[in-house]
Design a protein around this motif. Structure first.
Motif, short mmCIF file in Angstrom:
data_model
loop_
_atom_site.label_atom_id
_atom_site.label_comp_id
_atom_site.label_asym_id
_atom_site.label_seq_id
_atom_site.Cartn_x
_atom_site.Cartn_y
_atom_site.Cartn_z
N ASN A 171 6.77 0.36 5.50
CA ASN A 171 6.43 1.88 4.13
C ASN A 171 5.86 1.14 3.11
OD1 ASN A 171 7.11 3.73 2.84
ND2 ASN A 171 9.29 3.06 2.50
N HIS A 172 4.61 2.53 2.95
CA HIS A 172 4.15 2.44 1.96
C HIS A 172 4.52 2.46 0.54
CE1 HIS A 172 1.11 1.62 5.11
NE2 HIS A 172 -0.09 3.00 4.85
N ASN A 173 5.83 3.28 0.37
CA ASN A 173 5.92 3.19 -0.26
C ASN A 173 7.38 2.84 -0.65
OD1 ASN A 173 7.77 4.39 -2.60
ND2 ASN A 173 6.56 6.40 -2.83
N LEU A 174 7.27 1.52 -2.02
CA LEU A 174 7.83 0.98 -2.23
C LEU A 174 9.92 0.97 -2.72
CD1 LEU A 174 6.30 -2.18 -3.43
CD2 LEU A 174 7.07 -2.03 -0.98
N GLN A 175 9.82 2.81 -3.02
CA GLN A 175 10.96 3.05 -3.41
C GLN A 175 12.12 3.67 -2.66
OE1 GLN A 175 12.05 1.66 -6.35
NE2 GLN A 175 10.22 0.47 -6.89
N VAL A 181 2.24 0.73 -9.03
CA VAL A 181 2.52 1.52 -8.42
C VAL A 181 3.61 1.57 -7.90
CG1 VAL A 181 0.27 1.81 -8.86
CG2 VAL A 181 1.11 1.54 -6.81
N ASP A 182 4.05 2.71 -7.29
CA ASP A 182 4.86 2.40 -5.84
C ASP A 182 3.95 3.03 -4.67
OD1 ASP A 182 7.10 2.25 -7.64
OD2 ASP A 182 7.45 4.65 -7.41
N ASP A 183 3.22 3.50 -4.37
CA ASP A 183 2.40 3.98 -3.41
C ASP A 183 1.53 3.14 -3.01
OD1 ASP A 183 3.75 6.31 -1.77
OD2 ASP A 183 3.61 6.64 -3.96
N LYS A 232 -4.45 6.66 -2.70
CA LYS A 232 -3.33 6.58 -1.96
C LYS A 232 -3.95 6.07 -0.19
CE LYS A 232 0.91 8.41 -0.39
NZ LYS A 232 2.26 9.29 -0.70
N ALA A 233 -2.91 5.21 0.03
CA ALA A 233 -3.37 4.59 1.17
C ALA A 233 -2.29 5.93 2.52
CB ALA A 233 -3.22 3.51 1.68
N PRO A 234 -3.34 6.43 3.40
CA PRO A 234 -3.04 7.64 4.31
C PRO A 234 -2.16 6.86 5.06
CG PRO A 234 -4.97 7.25 4.96
CD PRO A 234 -4.77 6.02 3.97
N ASP A 235 -0.93 7.60 5.29
CA ASP A 235 0.71 6.65 5.60
C ASP A 235 0.45 6.17 7.35
OD1 ASP A 235 2.06 8.36 3.52
OD2 ASP A 235 2.45 10.25 4.40
N LYS A 236 -0.08 6.80 8.63
CA LYS A 236 -0.20 5.66 8.95
C LYS A 236 -1.64 4.46 8.81
CE LYS A 236 2.25 9.69 11.44
NZ LYS A 236 1.68 10.04 13.28
#
Length: 249
Positions: A78-82, A157-159, A30-34
């Motif tokens: 946004n990294h999470n598309l949901q 994947v969502d993330d 998972k890619a880090p949020d920032k």
């Protein structure tokens, strides 16, 4: 001449049996949020189609073959598309090389002009392109990211996920891909279980902070242990065309 024609026809059908459009991140994390705030989800009315990346406030780069469906907008920030806190911007115009026909013939690059400028800040950034034509060194470790499946037969994947891949010597790549198109970079998917697979074309190959490649094609439906290299469009070979589009649109 007849034997050459027969070989080219055979090579074309072999390619279309093995090569897969659209790709996903395999054995990544998972890619880090920032991180990777330039990533964009290129979408139709039905949702995610391809990856892409913001190169100016109002232009996203993706793969030309993603235009097989009706692309309507991009999602950034946004990294999470949901999660629903993303930013959606309508695609106003699409630009492809005039003679693009198929990934196997190269020129798999597309610029998306957005209907408004993205507001850059803590959630959205642009990524720099090379300043001049360059050749990425073999064995250089780069990154590729996307929202596609992370295993054969899996689900998107969502993330956002990211994985490190090593650049492959062009001569080695051509041995594995006879008739490989010009102006491409090979990285990952050969001699490793890391790379991309079906589900997330158009994302960037990032080396030393620069977007140097665009996810183009790989071996069809082999997500776990590809035995041929993953192939990317070499962005530096299209800088003159890119700069012309950016300056006149």
């Amino acid at each position: 001449m007849e034997s050459l024609h027969a070989f080219l026809v055979l090579a074309y059908f072999i390619f279309h049996f093995f090569a897969g459009y659209g790709t996903d991140i395999i054995h990544g994390k998972k890619a880090p949020d920032k991180s990777m705030l330039y990533m964009a989800s290129v979408q139709s009315s039905k949702g995610h189609v391809c990856g892409g990346f913001l190169v100016t406030e109002d232009f996203v780069v993706t793969a030309a073959h993603c235009d097989t469906v009706n692309i309507t907008h991009v999602v950034i920030g946004n990294h999470n598309l949901q999660q629903g806190s993303d930013i959606k911007i309508i695609v106003e115009k699409k630009f492809k090389p005039s003679n693009f026909n198929d990934v196997w013939l190269g020129k798999d690059i597309m610029l998306l002009k957005l209907s408004r400028k993205a507001q850059l800040g803590c959630k959205v950034q642009i990524i720099q392109l090379p300043c001049a034509e360059m050749n990425v060194k073999a064995d250089e470790v780069c990154q590729v990211a996307g929202w596609g499946r992370n295993r054969t037969g899996g689900e998107n994947v969502d993330d956002l996920r990211v994985v490190n891949v090593s650049v492959i010597n062009p001569e080695v790549c051509r041995e594995q891909w006879p008739g490989l198109p010009v102006n491409v970079i090979c990285a990952g998917g050969y001699g490793t279980d890391k790379g991309f697979c079906q589900g997330d074309s158009g994302g960037p190959l990032v080396c030393n902070g620069l977007a140097v490649g665009i996810v183009s094609f790989n071996k069809y439906r082999n997500c776990n242990y590809p035995d041929v290299p993953n192939v990317y469009t070499d962005i530096s070979k299209y800088l003159q065309w890119i700069n012309k589009v950016l300056a006149t649109s």
